[in-house]
Enzyme design. Structure first.
Site, PDB file in Angstrom:
ATOM      1  N   ARG A   1     -47.738 -11.174 -31.963  1.00 14.58           N
ATOM      2  CA  ARG A   1     -46.191 -11.268 -32.898  1.00 14.58           C
ATOM      3  C   ARG A   1     -45.418 -10.877 -33.692  1.00 14.58           C
ATOM      4  O   ARG A   1     -45.612  -9.738 -34.067  1.00 14.58           O
ATOM      5  CB  ARG A   1     -48.366 -10.970 -34.327  1.00 14.58           C
ATOM      6  CG  ARG A   1     -48.139 -12.640 -35.254  1.00 14.58           C
ATOM      7  CD  ARG A   1     -49.471 -11.578 -36.137  1.00 14.58           C
ATOM      8  NE  ARG A   1     -48.326 -10.653 -37.143  1.00 14.58           N
ATOM      9  CZ  ARG A   1     -49.550  -9.293 -38.157  1.00 14.58           C
ATOM     10  NH1 ARG A   1     -50.225  -9.813 -37.500  1.00 14.58           N
ATOM     11  NH2 ARG A   1     -48.795  -8.167 -38.891  1.00 14.58           N
TER      12      ARG A   1
ATOM     13  N   HIS B   1     -48.632 -11.888 -40.603  1.00  5.49           N
ATOM     14  CA  HIS B   1     -49.990 -11.954 -40.230  1.00  5.49           C
ATOM     15  C   HIS B   1     -50.146 -13.399 -41.249  1.00  5.49           C
ATOM     16  O   HIS B   1     -49.833 -14.188 -39.791  1.00  5.49           O
ATOM     17  CB  HIS B   1     -51.193 -11.359 -40.878  1.00  5.49           C
ATOM     18  CG  HIS B   1     -52.398 -11.798 -41.256  1.00  5.49           C
ATOM     19  ND1 HIS B   1     -52.568 -12.205 -40.290  1.00  5.49           N
ATOM     20  CD2 HIS B   1     -53.082 -12.422 -42.027  1.00  5.49           C
ATOM     21  CE1 HIS B   1     -53.586 -12.895 -40.203  1.00  5.49           C
ATOM     22  NE2 HIS B   1     -54.154 -13.175 -41.614  1.00  5.49           N
TER      23      HIS B   1
ATOM     24  N   TYR C   1     -46.134  -2.172 -41.826  1.00  8.10           N
ATOM     25  CA  TYR C   1     -46.606  -1.309 -40.950  1.00  8.10           C
ATOM     26  C   TYR C   1     -46.283  -1.906 -39.895  1.00  8.10           C
ATOM     27  O   TYR C   1     -47.142  -0.643 -38.558  1.00  8.10           O
ATOM     28  CB  TYR C   1     -48.182  -1.740 -40.826  1.00  8.10           C
ATOM     29  CG  TYR C   1     -48.437  -3.701 -40.857  1.00  8.10           C
ATOM     30  CD1 TYR C   1     -48.630  -3.591 -39.674  1.00  8.10           C
ATOM     31  CD2 TYR C   1     -48.251  -3.535 -42.362  1.00  8.10           C
ATOM     32  CE1 TYR C   1     -48.742  -5.312 -39.719  1.00  8.10           C
ATOM     33  CE2 TYR C   1     -48.530  -5.477 -42.178  1.00  8.10           C
ATOM     34  CZ  TYR C   1     -49.060  -5.932 -40.789  1.00  8.10           C
ATOM     35  OH  TYR C   1     -49.222  -7.094 -40.543  1.00  8.10           O
TER      36      TYR C   1
END
Lengths: 356, 382
Positions: A255, A259, A268
């Site tokens: 990814r 998100h 993160y």
């Protein structure tokens, strides 16, 4: 470390630099097909970027891009046949678009307009599913119906790597195997379930091996190799249609974005991991191959990007011109016959909106 | 100029902080060109330009917090490619301004309930009120058609605490002031009282000539009210006008009207029927201190079954105190005064304590109120 299972194979046709590893599948010998795959991946990337801009300027709700994973959704969408049935999760714009779902309908969905799920040109595929892995169980039901009616069709459903930890995932695998359903599950393993990395999602080495216990076939595929995705999914669909039973496919990607628009992955995701992943992404991969094979000229490439942008801009203009749904429309798209409790709530809302 | 207002770019975002501007006034920008980085409670995000144009003004500098819906950037009016309509900073799509969707009551905002006193609130609002322990009878509705809005409930709930919100005052000495919380609560409670309660006030004096100098008036009043509630239970009660029920209370939780510069507070002495004079005095002293320190806790202000107002400590003999629904009665104590009386045909000076008992005639009869007042006076004169 979990125990590695032998027999889980990983398929790819193009190496990291976009060079063919061996014989490519027959469909990929067609130059216009390859160009089309390239166009579709670019279209989805441009679309995603534009929808994020709409969200950032207050014209769109929360949205999940498929940045870096276009190879998975475009490959699947290309492999599906018209009569197959698609049961999506929420990062499948590349599939939906090829299923004749309009870009404006996808935007309506994310913009909170339920009319977006009433696909004008596609009456059988299911709407986008935000709850995690529930769609896989729905797909089992759909596939059961197909089998019961003795139809030669396949059902395909998708989920993310996080979805494979859900009870619904195991229920669906078990049902698919038990009834030998014409079903293909594709896990879009983009390595992140929001901020939970794949490494701590499960002790299993691969997600594909979860099919072993259910007694169904599984395979990994390089999700950044759109040719491999297209081929592996095609094979699984053909098997399903001909009564060969279900398959679990784990597509390996990364990814490259957040998100959703409500997330900030820079908090993160390690920058060096992200840089490495960018070097592997699917559009560059195919572009390198097409350039090496002299299939795509610079001029053609520019033209493709321009037409993609025009198509997206046109859809966005239409979306922005839509008149909004009235507030009470939130009640209208769930039931054919509205239950009395819901009707009561709708009446209350109507009353508070229009007391006189 | 065309304002681009900060949209809700999160999920229910209230505000965001400017991190870094990537454009300056006078810059020409393309549609989707990044204008600014802002930080929400979840993420740092880039905000792109909603249109092609020239930047006229940046609303804020790095570190400034912008509320959702307030201007972020202004564009020069000319040379715009997209519609010149002002962006309303909404979540989704073009939500038109309220007039089409939400109709205001033709008489404007109604501040009190309809004559019948019926409550107009959606189930969600009723649920919220139950959660926040707010009695909907006490809420003055400001929603369309006399409905109670979420804001009405929340502001009454928060006014039950003593936390003060800063109130901005205009420069002119005569400018109207926004009511602070305690005063706002008072205004709403009194409006509700006035629109609902069938108020009757009964007045009489208690002869307290025989009291020693050390007698504690508030404690004596508390005992008298407890004694009267035993003798005549219909006034220490809750009346629910919606269900038309009367709930007589065994316990006497006495609300004490406390006057402060910030407005009226009514802390509640729980179970006065079980307390002695020292216990009552200690509680009164703690209330006084809390009033000075603005330290009332929400639980201090909840649960009263009947109210005592000792306005006579400041001045005034008789009054018509207002009953606060669902309570049924309130007792006012006026300033003590000397009176010439004839005792065995000889003039004597007596010390009199004026009592005003207001009650809701929907819930209690005149006879019950008279018996209650008599029982109080009997206790005070004992």
């Amino acid at each position: 470390m979990g125990k590695a299972l032998s027999g889980i194979k990983t398929r790819n046709y193009l190496d990291k630099s976009g060079k063919a590893l061996g014989k490519i599948p027959k469909f990929a010998e067609d130059r216009s097909t390859l160009k089309d795959l390239y166009r579709l991946m670019n279209l989805i990337r441009i679309f995603d970027k534009k929808v994020v801009s709409l969200q950032r300027t207050g014209k769109m709700g929360t949205f999940a891009t498929s940045l870096g994973q276009e190879g998975v959704s475009v490959g699947i969408g290309h492999a599906l046949q018209k009569d197959d049935i698609f049961v999506p999760y929420y990062r499948d714009q590349g599939i939906l678009y090829q299923r004749r779902v309009k870009l404006i309908e996808i935007m309506q969905y994310w913009g909170g307009d339920e009319r977006g799920s009433r696909y004008v040109y596609n009456r059988e595929d299911l709407p986008i599913s935000i709850p995690i892995a529930t769609q896989l169980v729905h797909a089992v039901g759909v596939a059961y119906a197909v089998k019961l009616r003795k139809q030669e069709r396949a059902v395909l459903s998708t989920c993310g790597d996080g979805g494979t930890s859900e009870g619904d995932f195991y229920i669906a695998l078990n049902g698919a195997g038990t009834w030998n359903l014409p079903l293909v599950f594709v896990i879009n393993n983009n390595q992140w379930a929001i901020s939970v990395p794949r490494a701590i999602q499960t002790k299993a080495d691969t997600l594909a091996q979860k099919a072993v216990a259910a007694g169904i076939d599984s395979i990994q595929v390089d999700g950044n190799d759109v040719i491999a995705v297209r081929q592996v999914v095609s094979e699984a669909l053909a098997k399903a249609r001909s009564g060969g039973g279900p398959t679990l496919i784990e597509a390996l990607t990364y990814r490259l974005g957040d998100h959703t628009t409500a997330d900030d992955a820079s908090r993160y995701v390690d920058k060096s991991d992200l840089d490495k992943a960018w070097a592997l992404e699917p559009i560059i991969r195919l572009q390198s191959y097409l350039t090496k094979k002299r299939i795509l000229s610079k001029k053609e490439e520019k033209q493709i990007l321009e037409t993609c942008k025009e198509e997206v801009d046109q859809a966005v203009a239409e979306y922005l011109a839509l008149s909004p749904q009235p507030p009470e429309a939130i009640f209208d798209y769930q039931y054919a016959n509205m239950p009395s409790a819901l009707q009561e709530q709708k009446d209350e809302l109507n009353y508070s909106l229009h007391p006189y | 100029m065309i304002d681009f207002n900060l949209p809700d770019i999160g999920e229910g975002l209230q505000e965001a902080e400017i991190v870094k501007w990537l454009v300056k006034p006078g810059d020409s920008v393309e549609i989707d060109q990044v204008l600014v980085e802002i930080e929400t409670d979840k993420a740092v995000v880039e905000v792109p330009s909603p249109q092609k144009g020239t930047i006229a003004k940046l609303h804020g500098k790095p570190g400034d917090v912008i509320k959702v819906g307030n201007p972020l950037v202004s564009f020069e009016a000319e040379g715009t490619e997209v519609s010149a309509k002002e962006d309303s900073g909404t979540v989704v799509g073009k939500i038109e301004s309220g007039s089409r969707i939400i109709k205001e009551s033709p008489t404007g905002i109604s501040s009190v309930k309809s004559a019948s006193g019926s409550i107009r609130a959606t189930p969600a609002i009723r649920n919220l009120a139950a959660k926040l322990n707010v009695d909907l009878n006490q809420v003055a509705p400001t929603g369309p058609g006399g409905t109670i809005s979420k804001k009405d409930v929340e502001s009454l709930a928060s006014s039950n605490t003593t936390r003060e919100e800063p109130v901005s005052f205009s420069a002119s000495p005569n400018a109207p002031e926004g009511l602070k919380r305690a005063r706002r609560t008072m205004a709403r409670n009194m409006a509700a009282s006035h629109s609902q309660v069938a108020l009757v006030t009964l007045m009489d004096d208690a002869d307290i000539t025989h009291w020693s100098d050390k007698e504690d008036l508030t404690a004596r009043m508390a005992f008298a009210i407890a004694a009267a509630s035993r003798a005549e239970p219909s006034l220490n009660a809750f009346y629910n006008h919606e269900n038309e029920t009367l709930q007589k209370m065994k316990e006497v939780h006495l609300g004490l009207a406390v006057d402060t510069p910030d407005g009226l507070y009514v802390p509640v002495m729980k179970n006065v029927e079980k307390r002695d004079a020292t216990g009552i005095r200690n509680l009164i002293n703690s209330f006084k201190q809390k009033a000075r320190e603005k330290a009332f806790q929400p639980e201090d202000l909840k649960g009263g079954t009947i109210i005592l107002s000792n306005y006579g400590a400041i001045g005034g003999r008789y009054a018509t105190p207002m009953v606060v629904p669902p309570m049924v009665a309130i007792i006012g104590v006026g300033r003590t005064h000397q009176e010439l009386a004839l005792v065995v045909n000889r003039p004597v000076v007596r010390l009199k304590l004026p009592i005003s008992l207001s009650f809701d005639h929907r819930a209690a009869t005149g006879g019950e109120a008279s018996r209650f007042l008599s029982a109080m006076i009997k206790s005070l004169e004992a």
